[in-house]
Enzyme design. Structure first.
Site, mmCIF file in Angstrom:
data_model
loop_
_atom_site.group_PDB
_atom_site.id
_atom_site.type_symbol
_atom_site.label_atom_id
_atom_site.label_comp_id
_atom_site.label_asym_id
_atom_site.label_seq_id
_atom_site.Cartn_x
_atom_site.Cartn_y
_atom_site.Cartn_z
ATOM 1 N N ARG A 141 -7.347 9.925 8.282
ATOM 2 C CA ARG A 141 -6.112 9.430 7.406
ATOM 3 C C ARG A 141 -6.453 7.813 6.887
ATOM 4 N NH1 ARG A 141 -1.335 11.458 7.109
ATOM 5 N NH2 ARG A 141 -1.133 10.154 5.206
ATOM 6 N N ASP A 162 1.103 23.974 9.692
ATOM 7 C CA ASP A 162 1.805 22.544 9.891
ATOM 8 C C ASP A 162 3.219 23.046 10.454
ATOM 9 O OD1 ASP A 162 3.495 20.386 9.276
ATOM 10 O OD2 ASP A 162 3.344 20.644 6.846
ATOM 11 N N CYS A 184 -1.838 18.464 10.332
ATOM 12 C CA CYS A 184 -1.687 17.401 9.985
ATOM 13 C C CYS A 184 -0.943 16.425 10.701
ATOM 14 C CB CYS A 184 -0.955 17.370 8.661
ATOM 15 S SG CYS A 184 0.858 18.246 8.761
ATOM 16 N N GLN A 234 -3.039 13.180 2.769
ATOM 17 C CA GLN A 234 -3.208 14.033 3.856
ATOM 18 C C GLN A 234 -4.454 14.903 3.635
ATOM 19 O OE1 GLN A 234 -1.666 14.461 7.132
ATOM 20 N NE2 GLN A 234 -3.639 15.307 7.408
ATOM 21 N N ARG A 252 7.194 7.098 0.076
ATOM 22 C CA ARG A 252 7.426 8.563 0.783
ATOM 23 C C ARG A 252 8.864 8.840 0.603
ATOM 24 N NH1 ARG A 252 5.700 10.850 6.787
ATOM 25 N NH2 ARG A 252 3.896 11.006 5.710
ATOM 26 N N HIS A 284 1.440 16.252 -0.471
ATOM 27 C CA HIS A 284 1.110 15.058 0.388
ATOM 28 C C HIS A 284 -0.466 14.905 0.061
ATOM 29 C CE1 HIS A 284 1.031 12.503 3.730
ATOM 30 N NE2 HIS A 284 1.212 13.303 4.839
HETATM 31 N N1 CP Z 1 0.514 13.589 8.622
HETATM 32 C C1 CP Z 1 1.429 12.722 8.475
HETATM 33 O O1 CP Z 1 1.904 12.390 7.409
HETATM 34 O O2 CP Z 1 2.238 12.142 9.668
HETATM 35 P P1 CP Z 1 3.164 11.042 9.581
HETATM 36 O O3 CP Z 1 4.656 11.892 9.207
HETATM 37 O O4 CP Z 1 3.610 10.687 11.097
HETATM 38 O O5 CP Z 1 3.198 10.004 8.551
HETATM 39 N N1 NVA Z 2 5.551 19.481 5.903
HETATM 40 C C1 NVA Z 2 5.657 18.386 6.916
HETATM 41 C C2 NVA Z 2 4.756 17.267 6.749
HETATM 42 C C3 NVA Z 2 4.741 15.982 7.834
HETATM 43 C C4 NVA Z 2 3.338 15.035 7.759
HETATM 44 C C5 NVA Z 2 6.885 17.611 6.423
HETATM 45 O O1 NVA Z 2 7.185 17.237 5.241
HETATM 46 O O2 NVA Z 2 7.782 17.231 7.106
#
Ligand code: CP
Ligand code: NVA
Length: 307
Positions: free
Chosen positions: A292, A224, A264, A133, A103, A130
């Site tokens: 997930r 989101d 999400c 997700q 990430r 992502h």
């Molecule tokens: N939806 C998601 O990716 O959540 P986190 O940021 O908690 O991993």
């Molecule tokens: N769009 C959000 C998703 C978090 C899971 C971010 O990148 O923070």
């Protein structure tokens, strides 16, 4: 079918329609207990440069359920946080681990890891995409409606990483996707081109600035946060711009009577979604979060060649 053995998942567009369909079927079979693939002695590394609850824990739980192990490579406790070149880190981790989930900010960084490591590299969220997700999201839609094909997904809010992977995922499974964002917050043009190339007219990809235009007859409403990780400084100024794109009861009433609502998470109640909708009877948000783990268990089993 062992087509995903050894493969990376950097973008959802790395998958074909057959591959994503297969992956969702494996995830459903794992969830129901029909199959229980195992990868004993396999090790998953997690390199997370942004916060995470769901992705970190669901990847770890999934790997443990497969009989494997997890090493959390906290950037601040490794040389990653001190700037060791990705090419060097990737080549070393490749010698210790069997699969790596990353990430980070730049999509180019997950691509660089994948370029320099032979083991499968999985995008656990970048600024661009992502993909993991959306595997869980589509599994949730499939559970609700039996299949995703021919349904309509409406995304309201920021044209961000989640929106990008959602657009690609819908194109892959033959779902119409309508995305309503404020002016200048539209999704990336290159993602839209890719989605159109994938769907080849099988399903629609509609981008609009009208928050109501995509609601009629929609089967899934999705939103989101309005400011993603790394954009916190803009959060307050975005609120008035994004307000018309909130998912509330009025939006639900314009959609199909069987509509379900997805997010999400993490959510900002009262911003992109109301408390009433989040906790209401059309919300499938908690199943979505659970999925997930099942979707990633399927993905790990596949890329490790355990299915
Ligand atoms: N939806 C998601 O990716 O959540 P986190 O940021 O908690 O991993
Ligand atoms: N769009 C959000 C998703 C978090 C899971 C971010 O990148 O923070």
């Amino acid at each position: 079918m062992a087509a995903l053995k050894g493969r990376n998942l950097l973008s959802l567009a790395d998958l074909t329609t057959d591959e994503i369909t297969h992956l969702l079927a494996i995830a459903a079979q794992i969830k129901s207990g029909e199959i229980n693939p195992q990868c004993p002695q396999k090790i998953l590394g997690l390199v997370f440069k942004k916060a995470s609850t769901r992705t970190r824990v669901s990847f770890s739980a999934a790997m443990y359920k497969l009989g494997g192990q997890v090493i959390d490579l906290n950037a601040n406790l490794t040389q990653i946080g001190r700037g060791e070149p990705t090419a060097d880190t990737a080549r070393v981790l490749d010698r210790y681990l069997d699969v790596l989930a990353i990430r980070t900010y730049e999509q180019a960084e997950v691509e660089a890891f994948a370029h320099h490591a032979q083991i499968p590299v999985i995008n656990a969220l970048t600024d661009l995409e992502h993909p993991c997700q959306i595997l869980a999201d589509l599994l949730t839609v499939q559970e609700e409606f039996g299949s995703c094909e021919g349904l309509t997904m409406t995304y309201l809010g920021d044209g961000n990483n989640v929106a990008h992977s959602l657009i690609l995922g819908c194109a892959l499974v033959g779902m119409n996707v309508r995305v309503a964002t404020p002016l200048s917050y539209e999704p990336d043009a290159a993602i839209l081109e890719k989605a159109k190339a994938i769907s080849q007219g099988r399903s629609e990809v509609v981008i609009t600035n009208d928050p109501k235009a995509g609601l009629e007859g929609s089967h899934v409403l999705y939103t989101d946060v309005w400011a993603s990780m790394g954009q916190e400084d803009f959060a307050d100024t975005r609120i008035p711009v994004f307000e018309p794109y909130r998912i509330n009861q009025a939006a639900l009433e314009l959609a199909d009577p069987k509509v379900i609502v997805l997010h999400c998470l993490p959510a900002h109640r009262g911003e992109e979604i109301t408390e009433e909708v989040m906790e209401g009877d059309r919300s499938r948000i908690w199943n979505q979060a659970e999925n997930r783990m099942h979707a990633q268990q399927a993905l790990l089993a596949e890329v490790l060649g355990a299915t």
